[in-house]
Design a protein around this motif. Structure first.
Motif, short mmCIF file in Angstrom:
data_model
loop_
_atom_site.label_atom_id
_atom_site.label_comp_id
_atom_site.label_asym_id
_atom_site.label_seq_id
_atom_site.Cartn_x
_atom_site.Cartn_y
_atom_site.Cartn_z
N GLY A 126 0.78 -1.22 0.00
CA GLY A 126 0.09 -0.09 0.04
C GLY A 126 0.83 1.49 0.17
N THR A 127 2.14 1.15 0.22
CA THR A 127 2.97 2.29 0.15
C THR A 127 4.22 2.23 -0.66
OG1 THR A 127 4.34 1.37 2.18
CG2 THR A 127 2.51 2.68 2.84
N TYR A 128 3.80 1.25 -1.84
CA TYR A 128 4.98 0.91 -2.94
C TYR A 128 6.35 0.79 -2.39
CZ TYR A 128 1.16 4.28 -4.17
OH TYR A 128 -0.02 4.94 -4.42
N THR A 129 6.56 0.02 -1.26
CA THR A 129 7.74 -0.38 -0.65
C THR A 129 7.95 -1.80 -0.44
OG1 THR A 129 6.68 -0.19 1.55
CG2 THR A 129 7.73 1.77 0.72
N GLY A 130 7.23 -2.57 -1.57
CA GLY A 130 7.47 -3.79 -1.59
C GLY A 130 8.68 -4.56 -1.87
N GLY A 131 9.44 -3.82 -2.62
CA GLY A 131 10.55 -4.29 -2.92
C GLY A 131 11.03 -4.01 -4.46
N GLY A 132 10.13 -3.12 -5.07
CA GLY A 132 10.62 -2.94 -6.54
C GLY A 132 9.56 -3.01 -7.72
N LEU A 133 8.28 -3.44 -7.33
CA LEU A 133 7.22 -3.49 -8.27
C LEU A 133 7.23 -2.42 -9.33
CD1 LEU A 133 4.64 -5.15 -6.09
CD2 LEU A 133 5.60 -6.34 -8.30
N PRO A 134 7.37 -2.62 -10.61
CA PRO A 134 7.34 -1.65 -11.38
C PRO A 134 6.05 -0.69 -11.51
CG PRO A 134 6.77 -3.45 -12.57
CD PRO A 134 6.80 -3.85 -11.08
N LEU A 135 6.20 0.46 -12.41
CA LEU A 135 4.95 1.32 -12.34
C LEU A 135 3.92 0.67 -13.01
CD1 LEU A 135 3.92 4.25 -12.30
CD2 LEU A 135 5.00 4.75 -14.43
N GLN A 136 4.10 -0.13 -14.18
CA GLN A 136 3.03 -0.77 -14.84
C GLN A 136 3.30 -2.25 -14.88
OE1 GLN A 136 0.46 1.20 -15.24
NE2 GLN A 136 1.05 3.04 -15.82
N PHE A 137 2.25 -3.23 -15.04
CA PHE A 137 2.32 -4.53 -15.58
C PHE A 137 3.02 -4.39 -16.82
CE2 PHE A 137 -1.03 -4.97 -12.46
CZ PHE A 137 -0.78 -6.08 -11.82
N THR A 305 11.11 12.12 -11.05
CA THR A 305 11.86 10.88 -10.39
C THR A 305 11.31 10.33 -9.44
OG1 THR A 305 12.98 12.67 -9.10
CG2 THR A 305 14.02 12.09 -11.32
N MET A 306 10.34 10.97 -8.87
CA MET A 306 9.63 10.43 -7.61
C MET A 306 8.42 9.14 -8.12
SD MET A 306 10.49 11.40 -4.70
CE MET A 306 9.38 11.22 -3.45
N ILE A 307 8.02 9.58 -9.73
CA ILE A 307 7.06 8.59 -10.00
C ILE A 307 7.73 7.34 -10.93
CG2 ILE A 307 5.21 8.41 -11.82
CD1 ILE A 307 4.58 11.66 -11.42
N MET A 308 8.97 7.87 -11.38
CA MET A 308 9.26 6.79 -12.63
C MET A 308 10.73 5.96 -11.66
SD MET A 308 7.13 7.33 -15.04
CE MET A 308 8.19 6.35 -16.28
N GLU A 309 11.10 6.41 -10.79
CA GLU A 309 12.45 5.82 -10.32
C GLU A 309 12.22 5.25 -8.79
OE1 GLU A 309 15.47 8.78 -10.88
OE2 GLU A 309 15.32 8.90 -12.89
N PRO A 310 12.98 4.52 -8.63
CA PRO A 310 13.01 3.86 -7.15
C PRO A 310 13.72 4.99 -6.33
CG PRO A 310 14.53 2.60 -8.29
CD PRO A 310 13.74 3.58 -9.22
N ASN A 311 13.27 5.33 -4.99
CA ASN A 311 13.79 6.26 -4.20
C ASN A 311 13.99 5.52 -2.84
OD1 ASN A 311 13.67 9.16 -5.47
ND2 ASN A 311 12.19 8.09 -6.34
N ALA A 312 14.92 5.86 -1.98
CA ALA A 312 15.20 5.34 -0.93
C ALA A 312 14.08 6.00 0.01
CB ALA A 312 16.53 5.82 -0.30
N ALA A 313 13.88 4.88 0.90
CA ALA A 313 12.71 5.17 1.83
C ALA A 313 13.31 4.72 3.52
CB ALA A 313 11.40 4.23 1.68
N LYS A 314 12.76 5.67 4.59
CA LYS A 314 13.19 5.27 5.58
C LYS A 314 11.70 5.34 6.49
CE LYS A 314 15.21 7.62 9.53
NZ LYS A 314 16.05 8.79 10.20
N ARG A 315 11.66 4.04 7.29
CA ARG A 315 10.43 3.88 8.11
C ARG A 315 10.56 4.64 9.12
NH1 ARG A 315 6.65 -0.30 9.10
NH2 ARG A 315 5.11 0.90 10.25
N LEU A 316 9.32 5.36 9.20
CA LEU A 316 9.13 6.33 10.46
C LEU A 316 8.55 5.42 11.57
CD1 LEU A 316 7.31 9.07 8.50
CD2 LEU A 316 9.45 9.12 9.28
N THR A 317 9.01 5.72 12.80
CA THR A 317 8.85 5.17 13.86
C THR A 317 7.48 5.50 14.60
OG1 THR A 317 10.11 6.46 15.46
CG2 THR A 317 11.18 4.62 14.46
N ALA A 318 7.08 6.85 14.37
CA ALA A 318 5.64 7.46 15.02
C ALA A 318 5.34 8.57 14.02
CB ALA A 318 6.14 8.28 16.20
#
Length: 377
Positions: A126-137, A305-318
């Motif tokens: 739900g947050t697009y952080t599953g490991g790199g699924l592409p923009l489209q099938f 770049t936020m739509i088309m490329e992978p970007n590093a994500a940092k999990r928030l604790t709160a």
């Protein structure tokens, strides 16, 4: 170009109220007129809310061929703004105890158990952080082969390490939600979610009675088109709605207290921030920014770049402190439509911009930012 203010909002008007309404209309006209002219947008519906008071302004044509003006009944393809509604349905399923964001896909789809994608959580999808699924099938994937696609998919990163905006990710998220609710996805949206949010002119499946209100979208050559639904399209980009309905949704997000339980808790659940990604925070559907926010930061968070490329994500604790200090937004496009929604609960302001042409995202954000800056008390 014509502009129509929904008359039912204010009758009769005091002189002070009429002056204020004219002021808001002027703000919207100033922001929208140049955009429509520059990008040759046939029609737009722009809805704003200010301290609980709704306005809807209609511009141009829903159909060039039939010379049909945009009206309060005009349906637009929401594109990826649909994802926020899908996220709200998932949050609702969680409130009911039928879905957990901490679960893994295999719990609801046994055929995915043991596959790499089963290492991701429902939240990751739900947050697009599953490991790199592409923009489209890939083009060869169909409804008949989608499960094989997910079983064979290989991640590019560990779950939660990167955000890669993805229709397959959000589509699977919506599909898991429907399975958890033991419902067809479109039925769950149209029969459970929309009614509880007061959305009376929003559809996954546009009924024949509403088809005359369905605007034509237009491509770069101004050729008319409607979207061709693909795999999991309903969850990712399949909602059609009026600007007035989307404004009701925005107002429900600004003040969830107006909703009955458990929908109030469901809406609150979509406003939790989970991952920091560059200039923005990714939640369920909504993307978040500390408010006030500069146009430059808002543009950066919605950049190509936020739509088309992978970007590093940092999990928030709160959860970020205080939704009153946050701007929530989402863009949405199909081949013939371009849209944007943004709101600030703490200022009780919001804007919905729906257009029947897929014009550039930076132009949408610039117009919306200008409107919100003028509406902010």
């Amino acid at each position: 170009m014509t502009v129509t203010l929904v008359a039912s909002c204010f009758a009769p008007l005091s002189s002070h109220a009429a002056e204020n309404d004219a002021h808001i209309r002027a703000i919207v006209d100033k922001a929208i007129g140049p955009v429509m002219a520059e990008y040759k947008v046939p029609g737009m519906a722009v809805a704003v809310t200010v301290d609980g008071k709704p306005y809807v302004f209609n511009y141009g044509l829903a159909s060039i061929k039939d010379n049909t003006p945009v009206s309060e009944a005009t349906l637009f393809e929401l594109g990826s703004i649909s994802k926020v509604l899908t996220a709200t349905l998932a949050s609702y399923a969680q409130v009911l105890g039928k879905l957990s964001l901490d679960d893994h896909p295999g719990k609801y789809m046994p055929e995915l158990q043991g596959s790499p994608i089963d290492k991701a959580s429902v939240l990751n999808l739900g947050t697009y952080t599953g490991g790199g699924l592409p923009l489209q099938f890939p083009q060869e994937v169909t409804d008949a082969t989608k499960i094989d696609y997910f079983r064979q998919w290989q991640p590019q990163a560990a779950p939660g390490a990167q955000r890669r905006y993805s229709n397959p990710s959000l589509g699977l998220f919506g599909h898991l939600t429907a399975l958890a609710l033991k419902s067809d996805f479109a039925d769950a949206m149209e029969q459970q979610l929309f009614p509880q949010l007061g959305l009376k002119s929003s559809y996954i499946r546009v009924p024949d009675s509403a088809m005359p209100n369905y605007a034509w979208g237009y491509d770069e050559d101004n050729k008319p088109r409607h979207m061709n639904p693909g795999v999991f399209a309903a969850a990712g980009y399949g909602v059609r709605a009026t600007a007035a309905d989307m404004l009701r949704f925005v107002e429900a997000n600004i003040d969830p207290q107006r909703l009955d339980e458990p929908m109030r808790r469901a809406v609150n659940g979509t406003q939790v921030g989970y991952f920091k990604v560059g200039a923005m925070v990714q939640g369920l559907g909504w993307e978040q920014y500390p408010y006030p926010v500069t146009l430059q930061r808002l543009q950066a968070g919605n950049a190509y770049t936020m739509i088309m490329e992978p970007n590093a994500a940092k999990r928030l604790t709160a959860r970020p402190a205080g939704s009153d200090k946050i701007l929530f937004n989402k863009t949405g496009s199909t081949g013939g439509f371009g849209n944007y929604v943004a709101f600030v609960p703490g200022k009780k302001i919001g804007v919905v911009i729906l257009a029947n042409k897929n014009y550039p995202i930076p132009a949408r954000i610039k117009a919306a930012h200008a409107i919100l800056e003028q509406l902010a008390p």
